[in-house]
Enzyme design. Structure first.
Site, PDB file in Angstrom:
ATOM      1  N   VAL A 119       0.813  -1.220   0.000  1.00  0.00           N
ATOM      2  CA  VAL A 119       0.000   0.000   0.000  1.00  0.00           C
ATOM      3  C   VAL A 119       0.843   1.265   0.000  1.00  0.00           C
ATOM      4  CG1 VAL A 119      -1.974  -1.133   1.077  1.00  0.00           C
ATOM      5  CG2 VAL A 119      -0.250  -0.005   2.527  1.00  0.00           C
TER       6      VAL A 119
ATOM      7  N   ASN B 284      -6.851  -1.085   6.317  1.00  0.00           N
ATOM      8  CA  ASN B 284      -6.426  -1.548   7.635  1.00  0.00           C
ATOM      9  C   ASN B 284      -4.915  -1.769   7.751  1.00  0.00           C
ATOM     10  OD1 ASN B 284      -6.734  -3.119  10.295  1.00  0.00           O
ATOM     11  ND2 ASN B 284      -5.900  -4.687   8.932  1.00  0.00           N
TER      12      ASN B 284
ATOM     13  N   SER C  61      -7.342   4.908  15.018  1.00  0.00           N
ATOM     14  CA  SER C  61      -6.818   4.571  16.337  1.00  0.00           C
ATOM     15  C   SER C  61      -7.296   5.601  17.345  1.00  0.00           C
ATOM     16  CB  SER C  61      -5.287   4.561  16.325  1.00  0.00           C
ATOM     17  OG  SER C  61      -4.753   4.494  17.643  1.00  0.00           O
TER      18      SER C  61
ATOM     19  N   TYR D 139       2.628   7.995  14.349  1.00  0.00           N
ATOM     20  CA  TYR D 139       1.444   7.135  14.290  1.00  0.00           C
ATOM     21  C   TYR D 139       0.167   7.936  14.535  1.00  0.00           C
ATOM     22  CZ  TYR D 139      -1.736   3.260  15.376  1.00  0.00           C
ATOM     23  OH  TYR D 139      -2.800   2.377  15.394  1.00  0.00           O
TER      24      TYR D 139
ATOM     25  N   ALA E 216      -0.220  11.169  14.487  1.00  0.00           N
ATOM     26  CA  ALA E 216      -0.372  12.237  13.498  1.00  0.00           C
ATOM     27  C   ALA E 216      -1.009  11.696  12.217  1.00  0.00           C
ATOM     28  CB  ALA E 216       0.995  12.854  13.195  1.00  0.00           C
TER      29      ALA E 216
ATOM     30  N   LYS F  11      -2.867   8.895  11.932  1.00  0.00           N
ATOM     31  CA  LYS F  11      -4.234   8.443  12.196  1.00  0.00           C
ATOM     32  C   LYS F  11      -5.195   9.619  12.333  1.00  0.00           C
ATOM     33  CE  LYS F  11      -3.571   3.967  12.126  1.00  0.00           C
ATOM     34  NZ  LYS F  11      -4.148   3.140  11.049  1.00  0.00           N
TER      35      LYS F  11
END
Length: 266
Positions: A74, A100, A151, A174, A176, A178
């Site tokens: 991805v 996901n 999250s 992470y 930032a 999400k």
């Protein structure tokens, strides 16, 4: 017209694609869709892992011929384009896209490098844009659904008091990324509405991987931080997945549903 709960939650004759569908939470997402009757394509950079997971799920859920593996990175536009071309060629349609997939390194603010930062943003945020943009023509044809897995740290900050050192900490990149996915979800919900495509996100709370759960001291801290005083188990996101991917949520779009044991209420 569908009006019974059984009809609303049914995914019979639907085709779903779950990136990272063989992972810890990805497997639960895939199971939820299969159990509601969908055929599910699970994507990963590790095609062998996906194929093995397909065999496991076929046996476990008695869904032979309804779960398929596909290779996708991805973070790479070419790989994403090829994956969706294959989906169109092999399946002819796409009703549900679940973004996901995730991978990354543990980092404190002090230890994180710009390379790690860029990778995490690409993996967690840019990938959602990349997959949604590529899937849009297919989803326009089916008036489909997009579910983005975000999250709790996309809308609240990690408590520094429970993260000691680097091994179990949460990197700044992470949350930032999400947070960006939550906003991107709202943007797509607005601009995809003329196509009757719904876009929502699901924010899991503390669902640490089994290797992290081996640290009893950290698990005690993590559990005590939560109103329900425990971590989540993968099956506990299945209900929200079934809701957000089916007609049971036909009047919901642009929402962030938190499955977090109440983490953000205090």
């Amino acid at each position: 017209m569908k009006n019974s709960l059984k009809e609303l939650f049914s995914l019979e004759n639907k085709c779903a694609f779950v990136t990272g569908g063989a992972g810890y939470l990805g497997e639960a997402i895939t199971e939820a869709l299969l159990e509601q009757g969908a055929k599910v394509i699970i994507g990963s950079r590790n095609l062998k892992k996906c194929e093995e997971k397909c065999k496991e799920l076929e046996a476990k859920l008695n869904v032979k011929g309804k779960v398929f593996a596909i290779e996708i990175d991805v973070t790479d536009t070419k790989s994403v384009n090829e994956a969706f071309q294959k989906i169109e060629q092999d399946f002819g349609e796409l009703d549900i896209l679940v973004n996901n997939a995730w991978s990354g390194n543990k980092n404190s603010f002090e230890s994180i490098s710009e390379t790690d930062w860029q990778y995490d943003i690409n993996m967690s945020l840019s990938s959602v844009f990349r997959c949604a943009k590529t899937a849009l023509p297919l989803l326009q044809q089916t008036k489909g659904v997009i579910l983005n897995i975000t999250s709790m740290y996309g809308h609240v900050a990690p408590d520094y008091r429970i993260y000691d050192g680097i091994e179990f900490t949460n990197p700044p990149s992470y949350g930032a990324a999400k947070a960006g996915v939550i906003q991107l979800t709202k943007y797509m919900a607005s601009f995809f509405s003329p196509y009757e495509i719904r876009v929502n996100c699901l924010s899991p709370g503390p669902f640490p991987h089994p290797v992290t759960q081996q640290n009893e001291a950290f698990m005690k801290q993590l559990s005590a931080k939560n109103p329900l005083n425990r971590i989540g188990q993968p099956h506990e996101i299945k209900g929200a997945v079934a809701l957000l991917c089916s007609d049971a949520s036909s009047y919901m779009t642009g929402q962030n549903i938190c499955v977090d044991g109440g983490w953000a209420v205090w």
